[in-house]
Design a protein around this motif. Structure first.
Motif, PDB file in Angstrom:
ATOM      1  N   ASP A 143      -3.472  48.099  90.824  1.00 19.86           N
ATOM      2  CA  ASP A 143      -4.413  48.406  91.898  1.00 19.86           C
ATOM      3  C   ASP A 143      -3.713  49.087  93.065  1.00 19.86           C
ATOM      4  OD1 ASP A 143      -3.069  46.351  93.196  1.00 19.86           O
ATOM      5  OD2 ASP A 143      -4.840  45.145  93.573  1.00 19.86           O
ATOM      6  N   HIS A 168      -6.369  50.717  87.893  1.00 16.13           N
ATOM      7  CA  HIS A 168      -5.905  51.890  87.164  1.00 16.13           C
ATOM      8  C   HIS A 168      -5.291  51.401  85.852  1.00 16.13           C
ATOM      9  CE1 HIS A 168      -6.255  53.532  91.159  1.00 16.13           C
ATOM     10  NE2 HIS A 168      -5.299  52.718  91.581  1.00 16.13           N
ATOM     11  N   GLN A 173      -8.293  60.642  84.768  1.00 16.25           N
ATOM     12  CA  GLN A 173      -7.524  61.625  85.534  1.00 16.25           C
ATOM     13  C   GLN A 173      -6.284  61.988  84.739  1.00 16.25           C
ATOM     14  OE1 GLN A 173      -6.559  59.887  89.339  1.00 16.25           O
ATOM     15  NE2 GLN A 173      -8.113  61.112  90.337  1.00 16.25           N
ATOM     16  N   SER A 206      -2.502  62.858  84.016  1.00 10.29           N
ATOM     17  CA  SER A 206      -1.268  62.346  84.599  1.00 10.29           C
ATOM     18  C   SER A 206      -0.394  63.485  85.098  1.00 10.29           C
ATOM     19  CB  SER A 206      -0.502  61.540  83.548  1.00 10.29           C
ATOM     20  OG  SER A 206       0.774  61.203  84.008  1.00 10.29           O
ATOM     21  N   GLU A 255      -3.118  52.788  82.352  1.00  9.17           N
ATOM     22  CA  GLU A 255      -2.420  53.893  81.685  1.00  9.17           C
ATOM     23  C   GLU A 255      -1.464  53.344  80.641  1.00  9.17           C
ATOM     24  OE1 GLU A 255       0.357  56.152  84.161  1.00  9.17           O
ATOM     25  OE2 GLU A 255       0.158  54.571  85.638  1.00  9.17           O
ATOM     26  N   THR A 312      -4.627  58.624  83.250  1.00  7.28           N
ATOM     27  CA  THR A 312      -4.895  57.394  83.975  1.00  7.28           C
ATOM     28  C   THR A 312      -6.402  57.247  84.090  1.00  7.28           C
ATOM     29  OG1 THR A 312      -2.863  57.664  85.254  1.00  7.28           O
ATOM     30  CG2 THR A 312      -4.493  56.151  86.132  1.00  7.28           C
ATOM     31  N   TYR A 313      -6.879  56.030  83.915  1.00  9.80           N
ATOM     32  CA  TYR A 313      -8.295  55.724  84.022  1.00  9.80           C
ATOM     33  C   TYR A 313      -8.507  54.771  85.189  1.00  9.80           C
ATOM     34  CZ  TYR A 313      -8.490  57.658  79.326  1.00  9.80           C
ATOM     35  OH  TYR A 313      -8.394  58.489  78.235  1.00  9.80           O
ATOM     36  N   HIS A 314      -9.625  54.940  85.903  1.00  9.43           N
ATOM     37  CA  HIS A 314      -9.912  54.138  87.090  1.00  9.43           C
ATOM     38  C   HIS A 314     -11.291  53.489  86.955  1.00  9.43           C
ATOM     39  CE1 HIS A 314      -6.589  56.162  89.137  1.00  9.43           C
ATOM     40  NE2 HIS A 314      -7.017  57.247  88.523  1.00  9.43           N
TER      41      HIS A 314
END
Length: 93
Positions: free
Chosen positions: A54, A40, A24, A26, A42, A33-35
């Motif tokens: 989290d 998460h 996603q 920022s 970053e 940001t990665y999930h």
């Protein structure tokens, strides 16, 4: 509270999230940001700081492998560590 963590394991979790997680953009515009598995990942604007979070608990890893946890209570910390383990078990399908 001081919590010990294997910093190299944390870096592996970060890499796994950025490799296999959903990306996603920022709001700040300088990083993404990665999930994955409820965590998460970053990087800071300088590239030397990474954060795993989290939503309730965060782990900041700084230059020279120094780190700091931030969490409201032990339940939040334990939940974060379960998610941390889930990422380590995650395999590509």
């Amino acid at each position: 509270m001081k919590n010990a963590i294997d910093i190299y394991q944390a870096l592996k979790v970060f890499n796994k999230i950025t490799e296999f997680g959903e990306k996603q953009a920022s709001d700040a515009g300088y990083n993404s940001t990665y999930h994955l598995c409820g965590l998460h990942a970053e990087t800071g604007y300088d590239g030397y700081t990474i954060t795993l979070s989290d939503g309730r608990t965060s782990l900041n890893i700084y230059f020279h492998n120094k780190y700091q946890f931030d969490y409201p209570d032990n339940e939040a910390f334990e939940n974060f560590m379960r998610r941390f383990s889930d990422v380590m078990k995650h395999t590509v399908q």
